[in-house]
Design a protein around this motif. Sequence first.
Motif, PDB file in Angstrom:
ATOM      1  N   TRP A  72       0.828  -1.210   0.000  1.00 44.35           N
ATOM      2  CA  TRP A  72       0.000   0.000   0.000  1.00 44.35           C
ATOM      3  C   TRP A  72       0.861   1.260   0.000  1.00 44.35           C
ATOM      4  O   TRP A  72       0.455   2.277  -0.557  1.00 44.35           O
ATOM      5  N   GLN A  73       2.045   1.187   0.600  1.00 43.68           N
ATOM      6  CA  GLN A  73       2.932   2.352   0.616  1.00 43.68           C
ATOM      7  C   GLN A  73       3.367   2.726  -0.806  1.00 43.68           C
ATOM      8  O   GLN A  73       3.481   3.910  -1.139  1.00 43.68           O
ATOM      9  N   VAL A  74       3.603   1.710  -1.621  1.00 44.85           N
ATOM     10  CA  VAL A  74       4.009   1.962  -3.003  1.00 44.85           C
ATOM     11  C   VAL A  74       2.843   2.566  -3.778  1.00 44.85           C
ATOM     12  O   VAL A  74       3.011   3.552  -4.504  1.00 44.85           O
ATOM     13  N   ASN A 120      10.593   4.662  -5.618  1.00 43.91           N
ATOM     14  CA  ASN A 120      11.631   3.663  -5.355  1.00 43.91           C
ATOM     15  C   ASN A 120      12.032   3.645  -3.897  1.00 43.91           C
ATOM     16  O   ASN A 120      12.391   2.593  -3.357  1.00 43.91           O
ATOM     17  N   PHE A 121      11.955   4.785  -3.229  1.00 40.71           N
ATOM     18  CA  PHE A 121      12.167   4.795  -1.788  1.00 40.71           C
ATOM     19  C   PHE A 121      11.057   3.981  -1.109  1.00 40.71           C
ATOM     20  O   PHE A 121      11.332   3.188  -0.204  1.00 40.71           O
ATOM     21  N   ALA A 122       9.810   4.161  -1.564  1.00 43.61           N
ATOM     22  CA  ALA A 122       8.688   3.406  -0.993  1.00 43.61           C
ATOM     23  C   ALA A 122       8.857   1.910  -1.232  1.00 43.61           C
ATOM     24  O   ALA A 122       8.567   1.097  -0.348  1.00 43.61           O
ATOM     25  N   VAL A 123       9.325   1.538  -2.416  1.00 41.82           N
ATOM     26  CA  VAL A 123       9.577   0.120  -2.705  1.00 41.82           C
ATOM     27  C   VAL A 123      10.634  -0.420  -1.743  1.00 41.82           C
ATOM     28  O   VAL A 123      10.467  -1.471  -1.134  1.00 41.82           O
ATOM     29  N   TRP A 124      11.725   0.296  -1.598  1.00 43.21           N
ATOM     30  CA  TRP A 124      12.806  -0.132  -0.720  1.00 43.21           C
ATOM     31  C   TRP A 124      12.328  -0.231   0.730  1.00 43.21           C
ATOM     32  O   TRP A 124      12.622  -1.203   1.425  1.00 43.21           O
ATOM     33  N   ALA A 125      11.539   0.752   1.167  1.00 42.57           N
ATOM     34  CA  ALA A 125      11.099   0.795   2.563  1.00 42.57           C
ATOM     35  C   ALA A 125      10.030  -0.243   2.884  1.00 42.57           C
ATOM     36  O   ALA A 125       9.886  -0.638   4.041  1.00 42.57           O
ATOM     37  N   SER A 128      11.020  -6.618   1.309  1.00 41.99           N
ATOM     38  CA  SER A 128      12.234  -7.280   1.791  1.00 41.99           C
ATOM     39  C   SER A 128      13.168  -7.632   0.633  1.00 41.99           C
ATOM     40  O   SER A 128      14.198  -8.241   0.846  1.00 41.99           O
ATOM     41  N   LEU A 129      12.803  -7.231  -0.595  1.00 48.45           N
ATOM     42  CA  LEU A 129      13.610  -7.521  -1.770  1.00 48.45           C
ATOM     43  C   LEU A 129      14.992  -6.884  -1.670  1.00 48.45           C
ATOM     44  O   LEU A 129      15.978  -7.440  -2.142  1.00 48.45           O
ATOM     45  N   TYR A 130      15.065  -5.721  -1.045  1.00 49.44           N
ATOM     46  CA  TYR A 130      16.330  -4.998  -0.904  1.00 49.44           C
ATOM     47  C   TYR A 130      16.702  -4.921   0.574  1.00 49.44           C
ATOM     48  O   TYR A 130      15.836  -4.778   1.430  1.00 49.44           O
TER      49      TYR A 130
END
Length: 184
Positions: A72-74, A120-125, A128-130
């Motif tokens: 949902w963050q993304v 991309n910050f949202a994806v990272w945050a 667990s992929l990164y």
Amino acid sequence: MNRETRRDLLIFALLLAFGVVGRWAEPAWNFTPLAAVTALGAFYFRSWLPAILLPSTLLVVSDLMLPSHDAWQVQLSVHLMAIVPLMLGRAARNQEGWRRAAFWGMCGFVPATMFYLVTNFAVWASKSLYAPTVAGLMESYAKALPFYRTMLAGDVCYIALMTGCLAAAHLLQPQGLEQLVKRK
């Protein structure tokens, strides 16, 4: 319903359809007219309500046929990034000449850049992929560069197309565009 209201509804529907179809039929990932449609809607509509409803509706409707976001963050970050071209289009409305052209030029690269940085910050945050480290964040940005380049190309192409249409409309009816913009 008066003539101006009918025209505004038609413009809203056409921009919405163009944006939705453009997202569904994107020739490459992120090559969409979303920023251009949002900026043009913010430029055209005198009221904030249709200017805000246009990108919101476009995203909700087009998301029905697109793969869902993993978190949902993304999804929230994607929807929030529609604010960037909205603000640029609104700012262009209040300018003339080279200043207006500068805002249209910014619509070509600022929305894609902000989208890249924020989503991309949202994806990272949120995934667990990164790794939850600075190195993991840098990896997520590095892996997203091809998508950023495609989105940047799409924004530039669609902004050029839409501002070209505005310029053509202005040439065909010089007073018409200024009257639309000044109807505050």
